[in-house]
Design an enzyme around this catalytic site. Structure first.
Site, PDB file in Angstrom:
ATOM      1  N   MET A  32     -27.496  44.616 -25.049  1.00  0.00           N
ATOM      2  CA  MET A  32     -26.888  45.324 -23.919  1.00  0.00           C
ATOM      3  C   MET A  32     -27.961  45.608 -22.865  1.00  0.00           C
ATOM      4  O   MET A  32     -27.790  46.488 -22.018  1.00  0.00           O
ATOM      5  CB  MET A  32     -26.228  46.615 -24.390  1.00  0.00           C
ATOM      6  CG  MET A  32     -25.095  46.347 -25.387  1.00  0.00           C
ATOM      7  SD  MET A  32     -23.854  47.630 -25.451  1.00  0.00           S
ATOM      8  CE  MET A  32     -24.843  49.009 -25.977  1.00  0.00           C
ATOM      9  N   HIS A  39     -36.181  44.326 -29.159  1.00  0.00           N
ATOM     10  CA  HIS A  39     -35.468  43.139 -28.681  1.00  0.00           C
ATOM     11  C   HIS A  39     -36.432  41.957 -28.563  1.00  0.00           C
ATOM     12  O   HIS A  39     -36.082  40.818 -28.887  1.00  0.00           O
ATOM     13  CB  HIS A  39     -34.853  43.392 -27.308  1.00  0.00           C
ATOM     14  CG  HIS A  39     -33.790  44.451 -27.285  1.00  0.00           C
ATOM     15  ND1 HIS A  39     -33.980  45.679 -26.710  1.00  0.00           N
ATOM     16  CD2 HIS A  39     -32.529  44.463 -27.773  1.00  0.00           C
ATOM     17  CE1 HIS A  39     -32.882  46.393 -26.814  1.00  0.00           C
ATOM     18  NE2 HIS A  39     -31.978  45.698 -27.477  1.00  0.00           N
TER      19      HIS A  39
HETATM   20  O1  PAF Z   1     -26.523  46.062 -30.700  1.00  0.00           O
HETATM   21  C1  PAF Z   1     -26.136  45.916 -29.523  1.00  0.00           C
HETATM   22  O2  PAF Z   1     -26.904  45.962 -28.569  1.00  0.00           O
HETATM   23  C2  PAF Z   1     -24.657  45.689 -29.247  1.00  0.00           C
HETATM   24  O3  PAF Z   1     -23.863  46.395 -30.138  1.00  0.00           O
HETATM   25  C3  PAF Z   1     -24.272  44.195 -29.219  1.00  0.00           C
HETATM   26  C4  PAF Z   1     -24.484  43.531 -30.579  1.00  0.00           C
HETATM   27  C5  PAF Z   1     -25.087  43.463 -28.169  1.00  0.00           C
HETATM   28  C6  PAF Z   1     -22.787  44.043 -28.861  1.00  0.00           C
HETATM   29  O4  PAF Z   1     -22.506  44.571 -27.601  1.00  0.00           O
END
Ligand code: PAF
Length: 283
Positions: A32, A39
């Protein structure tokens, strides 16, 4: 160098088809945005396995409750582009909401059972929104491998179940939680914490580590372990404990004895910011 961002389903499908024509396998990291080192580690893991790595950035409205932080969720596309480039991604897919949910979308994906515990009761509809958007993203991007973080243990377990139950041709990999030096699990929501709450938040992982060491030194009674975990969390200044549970790591069902791998999972609120974390015990 910044990597390209595409916003339409047509563009992402064309780019993935080009990569496949060049014989590349496709790795995928759904996010997101508001990207951090956690990330980046997912993108690096994807880059190590696949020749072409797509990162999606989409603040998914269907997984937020009416009183949650959808409106204020950080949107930081320029910085995210740099994080993705540095970590080895090839392309960002950043659709606008109507690209993902055209008017009159009425189909949703629900996984039952696994969603009834931990974050499920406190966030009604959350996992339905997650599963729906993740399945849509899998259908749109068509990756070989998708990478999720272990911090969102329940999410990863539910996504695996959905993939199995619906025969989605993607391998789901779960990568280790990345932590700050004091143990706090990285999260896009950590930036909401003020200095006092940020300092206090280190107590979450300390409580989980204490649970881990009680289990390692022979405590097998799950009711006692849960009670001690709850007490440890409750001593964190300014905390509200939402849950502190120890569940079967696979089924997410309650246990009485620690006789199999279990997940010790917690959710707390610090100054209104909801934080989750977990460790595996009893292996
Ligand atoms: O973990 C996240 O950032 C969200 O839940 C995802 C998997 C991108 C789905 O919107």
């Amino acid at each position: 160098m910044l990597i390209p961002v595409v916003t339409t389903i047509q563009e992402i499908r064309a780019a993935v088809a080009d990569a496949r024509r060049c014989g590349k396998t496709v790795g995928f990291v759904p996010t997101m945005g508001a990207l951090h080192e956690g990330h980046a580690a997912l993108v690096r893991a994807a880059h190590a396995r696949s020749g072409f790595v797509v990162v999606s950035i989409f603040v998914n409205p269907t997984q937020f409750g009416p009183n949650e932080d959808f409106g204020k969720y950080p949107r930081t596309l320029a910085t995210d582009q740099q994080v993705c480039a540095d970590a080895g991604a090839d392309l960002i897919f950043a659709p606008i909401p109507t690209e993902m949910y055209p008017e009159a979308s009425v189909t949703f994906v629900e996984v039952s059972g696994l969603t009834d515990v931990l974050c499920g009761p406190a966030r009604p509809g959350h996992f339905r929104g997650v599963c729906t958007v993740v399945l849509k993203l899998f259908n749109i991007v068509g990756p070989d491998v998708a990478h999720f973080g272990a911090k969102d243990y329940q999410q990863a377990r539910i996504v695996r179940q959905m993939v199995r139950d619906l025969n989605v041709p993607v391998e789901v990999r779960v990568e280790p939680t990345v932590r700050e030096a004091d143990g706090l699990a990285l999260s896009s929501r950590n930036r909401y914490l003020n200095a006092d709450h940020r300092a206090a938040a280190a107590g979450i992982y300390r409580a989980l580590q204490a649970t881990q060491s009680r289990a390692t030194t022979g405590e097998r009674d799950v009711v006692r372990l849960e009670a001690m975990l709850h007490t440890d969390l409750a001593t964190i200044p300014g905390v509200r404990v939402e849950y502190a549970r120890i569940l079967d790591a696979d089924t997410l069902r309650p246990l009485t004895q620690l006789d199999r791998p279990a997940v010790a999972a917690v959710a707390v609120s610090l100054g209104g910011t909801r934080l989750i974390d977990n460790v595996i015990i009893g292996q």
